[in-house]
Design an enzyme around this catalytic site. Sequence first.
Site, PDB file in Angstrom:
ATOM      1  N   HIS A  42      -4.090   1.648   6.226  1.00 26.78           N
ATOM      2  CA  HIS A  42      -4.043   0.269   5.718  1.00 26.78           C
ATOM      3  C   HIS A  42      -4.550  -0.742   6.738  1.00 26.78           C
ATOM      4  O   HIS A  42      -4.828  -1.886   6.384  1.00 26.78           O
ATOM      5  CB  HIS A  42      -2.604  -0.087   5.320  1.00 26.78           C
TER       6      HIS A  42
ATOM      7  N   ASP B 269      -7.463  -7.945  10.645  1.00 29.74           N
ATOM      8  CA  ASP B 269      -6.625  -7.534   9.517  1.00 29.74           C
ATOM      9  C   ASP B 269      -7.351  -6.457   8.728  1.00 29.74           C
ATOM     10  O   ASP B 269      -8.561  -6.579   8.482  1.00 29.74           O
ATOM     11  CB  ASP B 269      -6.376  -8.750   8.596  1.00 29.74           C
TER      12      ASP B 269
END
Length: 498
Positions: free
Chosen positions: A154, A364
């Site tokens: 992720h 991110d």
Amino acid sequence: MKRLVCVSNRISLPRRSAAGGLAVGVLAALQRIGGVWLGWSGETSDEPRAEPEVTVRDNVRYATIDLRSAELDRYYNGFCNSTLWPLFHYATGRFRYEYEDYEAYQAVNAQFARQLAGLLRPDDVVWVHDYQLIPLARYLRRLSFDGPIGFFLHIPFPPLQVLRVLPSHAEIVRDLCQYDLTGFQTEDDLHAFESCLELPAHAIAHVRNGSQLEVDGRTVRLGVYPIGVEADEVASEATEAMGEETVQRLIASLLGRKLIIGVDRLDYTKGLTERFGAFEHFLTTFPDNQGKVTFLQIAPLSRSDVLAYGEIRLALEQVAGRLNGRFGEADWTPVRYINRNFSHATLMGLLRASQVALVTPVRDGMNLVAKEFVAAQDPEDPGVLILSPLAGAARELTGALLVNPYDKRGIALALQTALHMPLGERRRRHEQMLGAVRRHDIHHWYREFLRDLTGERILGDSAAAATKSVDGLPQRESGRSGGRREVGAGRGVQDGSR
Ligand code: ADQ
């Protein structure tokens, strides 16, 4: 009938409120397809039970395990969140390494594998999530599980020169080759991983065939699966939540002022101190906005036991206080800074009520808040997204105003542009972004991944409902049909459980 078994460090238990992107994605897949979700209970014990504790809610079996207190700190606060998390986000300055932490990481992964093996049926499909569980497939194979095992990262994957800071970097790369399918958020992450296969000191012997590798006699496929959101559900949650008291009271309290919103777990990768600094610069450079805009930053606390998180919390409290002290009036507070969780629906309402979203992480994997903001907007009068190009989401959301998260002047200018952007341009930009968010929604994400892992198409709607039992993947799509299954049908988890 095949079952889907997801494994992640933490799981989103029914009726618990939590902020975190991984839980949102896994929950969406499991609620639609059904299956088992194994993860840590959040509890410790000196002698954890051999069997996980299972709670069944609708078509999801939540299986939780306790971790040994002696290992937890070194595993979770240590190797996961002080070693791998900063390293994978290129934050080598925050990187810490202790061999004992690595040992605890291995021990916890071995424990996960043992408890998982006790649950598994031979034809199950296993999907492992995120950096806390990279070695899991190796341990599970040793316990003779022979079915398909997939892994999805992720967070970003760093390039070789960054990864090499970790003494055990070659093991990490090798372990990611123990899966049948290893998935990344973006092409950049995939390429970074591929670059690590060429490790000079301990080259990983492999034969490449397109996106497939042969490593130690196994075939591992690599792929890119950008995670998304439940676009339609976010839109309807946001619309409904506009009538909720929390959202109405927020709107009333603004007294007609424009609202800039930020929503991030309190984490140094989210660029929060830089963002607060940029807002201060904005109020200084464009003083006309003083008294006319409010910046609402929602930042639920996370990983509070890790030193770096305590430090950033303190830094933010200081800068928010300074900003309000410097610019505030008796009837206007420029920054509203809150650390609490909201229900997902309320949060979507708050996003819809905002004219601008500031999503400026310094690194991110994807950033779901950016996509949620887009899906939550009124398409007739949408807000403007200001987005960091260092978030995975920037690849798809090209209608955003892209700004470097360290560039105070750039962010200040983007804020001024966003607050004064004409309706036509706002609509055009939003239309591009909404198209992207809808095309690559959360259902697209898990269907693509599971199709590549199992070689079967996971329909997740009519056909899936017709072919699966309580918790199973459809065997084959062919020859199956039926009425469309309602979006979100069978949701067992209440508001706020994400
Ligand atoms: P996160 O770092 O947790 O996710 P993000 O992708 O933005 O970041 O997801 C956060 C989720 O938590 C969003 O769905 C958001 O709505 C929710 N949330 C945030 N604050 C909340 C609050 N106060 N109350 C309730 N809910 C809140 C990790 C990676 C990301 C990647 C995701 C998914 O770091 O890069 O996008 O996983 O893969």
